[in-house]
Enzyme design. Sequence first.
Site, PDB file in Angstrom:
ATOM      1  N   GLY A  42       0.847  -1.187   0.000  1.00 18.20           N
ATOM      2  CA  GLY A  42       0.000   0.000   0.000  1.00 18.20           C
ATOM      3  C   GLY A  42       0.879   1.231   0.000  1.00 18.20           C
ATOM      4  O   GLY A  42       1.843   1.319   0.778  1.00 18.20           O
ATOM      5  N   ASN A  46       3.695   1.980   2.741  1.00 17.45           N
ATOM      6  CA  ASN A  46       5.095   1.882   2.334  1.00 17.45           C
ATOM      7  C   ASN A  46       5.846   3.182   2.597  1.00 17.45           C
ATOM      8  O   ASN A  46       6.991   3.179   3.055  1.00 17.45           O
ATOM      9  CB  ASN A  46       5.189   1.546   0.842  1.00 17.45           C
ATOM     10  CG  ASN A  46       4.768   0.140   0.515  1.00 17.45           C
ATOM     11  OD1 ASN A  46       4.723  -0.720   1.384  1.00 17.45           O
ATOM     12  ND2 ASN A  46       4.448  -0.098  -0.751  1.00 17.45           N
ATOM     13  N   ASP A 256       7.402   4.851  -3.561  1.00 18.79           N
ATOM     14  CA  ASP A 256       7.054   5.020  -2.149  1.00 18.79           C
ATOM     15  C   ASP A 256       8.297   5.306  -1.317  1.00 18.79           C
ATOM     16  O   ASP A 256       8.263   6.120  -0.390  1.00 18.79           O
ATOM     17  CB  ASP A 256       6.338   3.774  -1.625  1.00 18.79           C
ATOM     18  CG  ASP A 256       5.045   3.508  -2.360  1.00 18.79           C
ATOM     19  OD1 ASP A 256       4.424   4.474  -2.847  1.00 18.79           O
ATOM     20  OD2 ASP A 256       4.650   2.331  -2.454  1.00 18.79           O
ATOM     21  N   SER A 295      12.324  -3.573   1.833  1.00 17.42           N
ATOM     22  CA  SER A 295      13.421  -3.012   1.048  1.00 17.42           C
ATOM     23  C   SER A 295      13.838  -1.628   1.517  1.00 17.42           C
ATOM     24  O   SER A 295      14.856  -1.102   1.064  1.00 17.42           O
ATOM     25  CB  SER A 295      13.021  -2.940  -0.425  1.00 17.42           C
ATOM     26  OG  SER A 295      12.072  -1.903  -0.647  1.00 17.42           O
TER      27      SER A 295
END
Length: 309
Positions: A42, A46, A256, A295
């Site tokens: 989302g 994020n 994001d 990440s």
Amino acid sequence: MATGKPVVILGVFVADTAYRADRQPRMGETILGNSFKLGPGGKGSNQSVAAGKLGADITFLTRLGVDAFADMAKQTWKDAGVKCAVIDTPDSYTGAAYIFIEEGSGNNAIIVSPGAAMLISPEDIEAHAGLIRSAGVFVTQLEQPIDAALKALEIARGAGVTTILNPAPAASLPDRIYTLCDYVTPNETEAEGLTGIKVSSIDDARHAADSLLAKGVGAVIVTLGEKGALLHTKDRSDHIGAVNAGSVVETTGAGDAFNGGLAAALAKDVEPLEAVRFACAVAGISVTRPGTAPSMPTSQEVEALLARA
């Protein structure tokens, strides 16, 4: 980076169901995938995780169902240092997303079903107006209803909060929304959707940005993937190159990461050009790792990369 002013992000959490395969199936076709992963996603979530992992004082405002995916959301935010203002919605469901990742390139295609977050209303925003007014930086996107985003931007602007609109996914917007935005951060596709100007070069991005400035936006940041980003205002136009952190594994969540990094930097009163460069480094690291929220880098990782760049 130290904490800085508070950041408030309005948006959506969805559980990402990510499928890797050599190609997408054609309609009516079934193919074998190479892997599957379930994780948090989302855009708003994020971005909040990105800002939280960078050490920002971040609160995420959203609606969730009362289910296992909601539990995943709350644990994800806790792990990243994100505070949350959640409106529990037992008569709906926590959102989910289908993500196809092309094995060879890392490029992606996504379908999002926001679930309870599609019920976020202007009344919900009014109920959390104090939270929004307390922010130094406010960020929203377009995965929740536009009237809720508009109301939140109105409240933030009225309180002198720095406002960022990440116009994703691309949508038709009321003219008034542009005048409420200190920054608008489209990618190339979204810039074309908002302006009708195809963005295939940096000069194209400047033309599209000029169109958005004419609508009343304070500054435009067009993210350009491997070309970096363009910061464009009425007084100057600066192209910031991408910050290479290594081989690209997956581009999901790069935008994001950029927006979360931008918000975190601006909350520290970093000058806009340097804030964009910082955000490019956040995104540059994120694409070298699989997943979305997992990440997102720490501020120490970003600062180390910038010191080498």
